[in-house]
Enzyme design. Structure first.
Site, mmCIF file in Angstrom:
data_model
loop_
_atom_site.group_PDB
_atom_site.id
_atom_site.type_symbol
_atom_site.label_atom_id
_atom_site.label_comp_id
_atom_site.label_asym_id
_atom_site.label_seq_id
_atom_site.Cartn_x
_atom_site.Cartn_y
_atom_site.Cartn_z
ATOM 1 N N ASP A 198 58.747 73.866 13.760
ATOM 2 C CA ASP A 198 59.289 73.676 15.111
ATOM 3 C C ASP A 198 60.158 74.859 15.509
ATOM 4 O OD1 ASP A 198 58.052 71.391 15.768
ATOM 5 O OD2 ASP A 198 59.714 70.056 15.282
ATOM 6 N N ASP A 224 50.558 64.452 14.809
ATOM 7 C CA ASP A 224 51.947 64.663 14.401
ATOM 8 C C ASP A 224 52.417 63.543 13.468
ATOM 9 O OD1 ASP A 224 54.460 65.809 14.372
ATOM 10 O OD2 ASP A 224 54.775 65.720 16.535
HETATM 11 C C1 DGJ Z 1 57.299 67.483 16.411
HETATM 12 C C2 DGJ Z 1 56.356 68.622 16.625
HETATM 13 O O1 DGJ Z 1 56.494 69.561 15.613
HETATM 14 C C3 DGJ Z 1 56.615 69.228 17.981
HETATM 15 O O2 DGJ Z 1 55.791 70.342 18.169
HETATM 16 C C4 DGJ Z 1 56.371 68.195 19.031
HETATM 17 O O3 DGJ Z 1 55.029 67.839 19.046
HETATM 18 C C5 DGJ Z 1 57.264 66.996 18.782
HETATM 19 N N1 DGJ Z 1 57.129 66.503 17.450
HETATM 20 C C6 DGJ Z 1 56.938 65.898 19.752
HETATM 21 O O4 DGJ Z 1 57.619 64.748 19.480
#
Ligand code: DGJ
Length: 752
Positions: free
Chosen positions: A571, A501
């Protein structure tokens, strides 16, 4: 197919499956763009260079050189000597003089395609996986060359020179035997005696006359990535860019110039897509003569590269794609290219483990017992892997601490990571883990120990984003530390999958280690550091399934695809929001790359409730998985998970390998969305239809199916109806009206 030099005419002909690209060496050795489009097959095309009324080259009228430079269709334009359109190369000397002019010097046509040292790059054959040689110094030219004899493609290297600076520029063009793509990049070599400063190095430029074209881009924001936007081209410069240090949620490193009436099936489309994950510029400019200049490359803002004598700088690749059959053909060309020539993962053609991720299920509030309960229940319903997301390390119970402290939080995970992994495995499941390696929290042991490792402008409090700073990946020491702390965890347990990430853009881009003149290299060096870490990861853990992610889809780009076969798309997991996001993403990327999960309702981002079935159908067109607390959902939803996992196993190979067709867009018709994946051998096709908003006074709708064998019979499994491929394709499938919103259907056609 291939590359030919026509000596007599002084022309280069680049031929792909359906297109040709012509470059001419004009008088006085100027290199000009002649033609790009459908095949013309005639080397008498040099006249197309002579578009001006005025004398063709400066030697015929040196007093009016500026008229020439202002309109000549340069193949790789430079700044400062009279071309006032967007340039690709801006050079400054140590004394501060700016200007550069390039002349053809020599060329070579080589078999195969060299890798680009330290950068992601397309390669000739998936099996061969061309890799740059070992090493860490980007300035060693020979290291940029792969010695693989690349069956399956050819590369043209045109060497140009600025004689005053003694600056060599190698323009590279590669074609593949099985593709319509033309891959471009540029390498700058300082053969002079003094350093020069590259203030701008773009990778590709394309010139054409404006024929009432539009331009198409992908735009959005966090949780609303890659929405398609089409705009008429007007005089001046227009396009998209990122100065955020990542390719970004907001704009995408892609630009297409296309006929105003181009649609999925017809019209000319000239596309450029950047194989890079940092700042970019993608621009089209309409000049006073109504000609267009399309350019793409690293954004010059904040960029300045010091090139010492003997040093090389390599600009990342641009994929150029021309389609005379509209956007649909362009899309399928990109999908095929990326599946055959960019993604290297061993999972590319394999079924990915069907996962459940705990992020939306628990956020930071979890422990071993909770995760094991999710794993147990998930296993019962056919799910194959548990992914532990953010919150397992340091003191991480919220967003504002512990990034950089990659040690297991023992009070949350009693018995440690190894115990958890073993228990998950004992349930018959695989295990995956989340990291955010490029960052450091101000509240972390790492930052307390090494505050100088964060990007910062001395004396100015650095801007926080999600409560975190960006690590200075221009420094090998920092890269090594970060890599080791990730690798150490991966070595400690049987971890099959990593979600990598990255949750904030770059700001305060300064390094405490770097001398003043090198600060302009940081944005690019950060990206090179990231690539180096991922390359090392894949080398040490060749069977790891890597999924890249950046606050959802903030770094969904071809560069990252070179390292991971899938990228978390957004997200926003709401099935309806996902329609536009996945339509825009699938415009360029194979469905097998699009991270898509079924989540709980009301949706956490938009608060919408949609049927579980619809959420499943939409996620089935991506990598597919779950992102919910399966111990808490209703019995009906749980039962449906079993049906959905069966659908996943049935359709995954088709979705992963097939040809994608966009049949209708709810973005355009405001009612329903529809797309199809057809097997390349035409044995089957799967159509997904989502009625977003029901209409009153509506009758059945005809959907023309694509990619079938016109002469073969096909059974529509859902109804038992059999018809000839030609009937399905021309007469269409009759879709009855649904009474209600957010309702979806799958239609599976099987050749008899
Ligand atoms: C952003 C990601 O897109 C989410 O799926 C998740 O992993 C969060 N970060 C966690 O902080």
């Amino acid at each position: 197919m291939g590359i030919i030099f026509h000596e007599e005419e002084q022309l280069f002909q680049l031929e792909t499956l359906n297109t040709e690209y012509w470059i001419g060496i004009a008088d006085e050795m100027y290199l000009g763009h002649i033609y790009y489009g459908k095949k013309i097959g005639d080397a008498r095309c040099a006249y197309l260079l002579k578009t001006g009324e005025r004398p063709f080259v400066p030697s015929k009228n040196r007093k009016e050189k500026a008229s020439f430079t202002d309109s000549f269709p340069y193949e790789y334009p430079t700044w400062g000597t009279g071309d006032f359109r967007e340039s690709c190369l801006n050079v400054r000397t140590a004394k501060g003089y700016r200007g550069c002019e390039l002349f053809y010097e020599s060329h070579a046509i080589i078999e195969g395609k060299p890798g680009l040292f330290g950068l992601p790059a397309t390669f000739c054959q998936a099996e061969e996986q061309i890799k740059a040689k070992e090493g860490t110094e980007q300035n060693i030219a020979d290291k940029a060359k792969s010695d693989l004899p690349g069956a399956g493609g050819q590369t043209l290297e045109i060497t140009c020179r600025d004689p005053f600076l003694n600056l060599k520029v190698i323009l590279r063009y590669s074609v593949f035997d099985d593709s319509d793509a033309i891959i471009r990049s540029a390498e700058i070599v300082n053969e002079g005696a003094k350093p020069v400063y590259l203030e701008k190095v773009l990778s590709a430029c394309l010139t054409m006359d404006d024929e009432n074209y539009d331009y198409l881009t992908l735009n959005g924001s966090w949780a609303r990535e890659r929405h398609i936007e089409k705009t008429p081209i007007s005089h001046g410069k227009q396009g998209v860019f990122s100065e955020r240090g990542i390719s970004s949620h907001q704009e995408h490193p892609f630009l297409a110039v296309l006929d105003r009436n181009a649609d999925q099936e017809q019209g000319r489309v000239y596309a450029m897509h950047f194989v890079y994950s940092g700042n970019f510029l993608a621009q089209v400019e309409k000049d006073p003569f109504d000609s267009l200049r399309m350019v793409m490359g690293i954004h010059p803002e904040g960029f300045c590269w010091e090139l010492e004598p003997g040093m090389h700088f390599t600009a990342p690749e641009v994929v150029c794609m021309y389609s005379s059959e509209g956007l649909g053909k362009m899309t399928r060309n990109f999908h095929d290219l990326y599946r055959s020539h960019l993604i290297r993962s061993p999972y590319l053609h394999k079924k990915r483990p069907l996962l459940i991720n705990n992020w939306e299920a628990t956020y930071f509030d979890f422990d071993t017992d909770k995760l094991l309960a999710i794993a147990r229940e998930a296993k019962k319903h056919g799910i194959e892997m548990l992914v532990m997301d953010d919150g397992w390390f340091g003191q991480r119970n919220h967003e504002y601490c512990s990034l950089g402290d990659w040690t297991v939080n023992q009070s949350k995970l009693k018995g440690g990571l190894e115990y958890l992994v073993e228990q998950v495995k004992a349930e018959g499941m695989k295990f995956g883990l989340w990291f955010e390696p490029e960052m450091v929290s101000p509240d972390s042991d790492l930052y307390r120990l090494h505050p100088e490792w964060a990007m910062q402008l001395p004396g100015r409090p650095a801007t926080q984003g999600r409560g975190q700073y960006v690590l200075d990946l221009s420094q090998q020491e920092v890269i090594d530390y970060v890599y080791e702390s990730v690798a150490k965890i991966l070595r400690s347990a049987d971890i099959s999958y990593v979600k990598w990430d990255m949750n904030r853009p770059l700001t305060d881009v300064g390094s405490l280690y770097t001398e003043g003149k090198k600060q302009g290299e940081l944005f690019h060096r950060f990206v090179l550091g990231l690539y180096q870490m991922q390359e090392r990861l894949l080398k040490e853990f060749p069977n790891l399934l890597l999924e890249n992610c950046a606050s959802g889809g903030g770094r969904f780009d071809p560069g990252m695809l070179y390292y991971s076969p899938q990228i978390w798309c957004s997200d926003d997991t709401d099935a309806i929001e996902r329609l536009e996001i996945q339509e825009g993403t699938a415009l360029l990327y194979p469905l097998s790359t699009m991270g898509a999960h079924v989540s709980d309702c009301p949706n956490h981002i938009v608060g919408r409730s949609t049927p579980f079935t619809t959420r499943g159908h939409v996620a089935l067109s991506g990598t597919f998985g779950y992102e919910l607390d399966i111990t808490k959902i209703s019995k009906e939803d749980k039962e449906e998970i079993e049906e959905q996992t069966a659908l996943y196993h049935k359709y995954q190979p088709l979705v992963r390998e097939g040809d994608y067709y966009r049949l209708a867009s709810w973005r355009e018709n405001h009612h329903f969305d529809c797309w199809e994946v057809a097997a390349k051998d035409k044995s089957e096709a799967l159509v997904t239809l989502v009625q977003v908003i029901a209409e009153a006074a509506f009758r059945s709708r005809k959907i023309r199916i694509k990619g079938l064998d016109a002469e073969a019979d096909y059974l529509l499994e859902e109804t038992g109806q059999v018809a000839k491929g030609s009937l399905w394709m021309e007469g269409g499938l009759l879709v009855p009206r649904d009474n209600g919103d957010f309702i979806s259907h799958l239609y599976h056609f099987v050749r008899q």
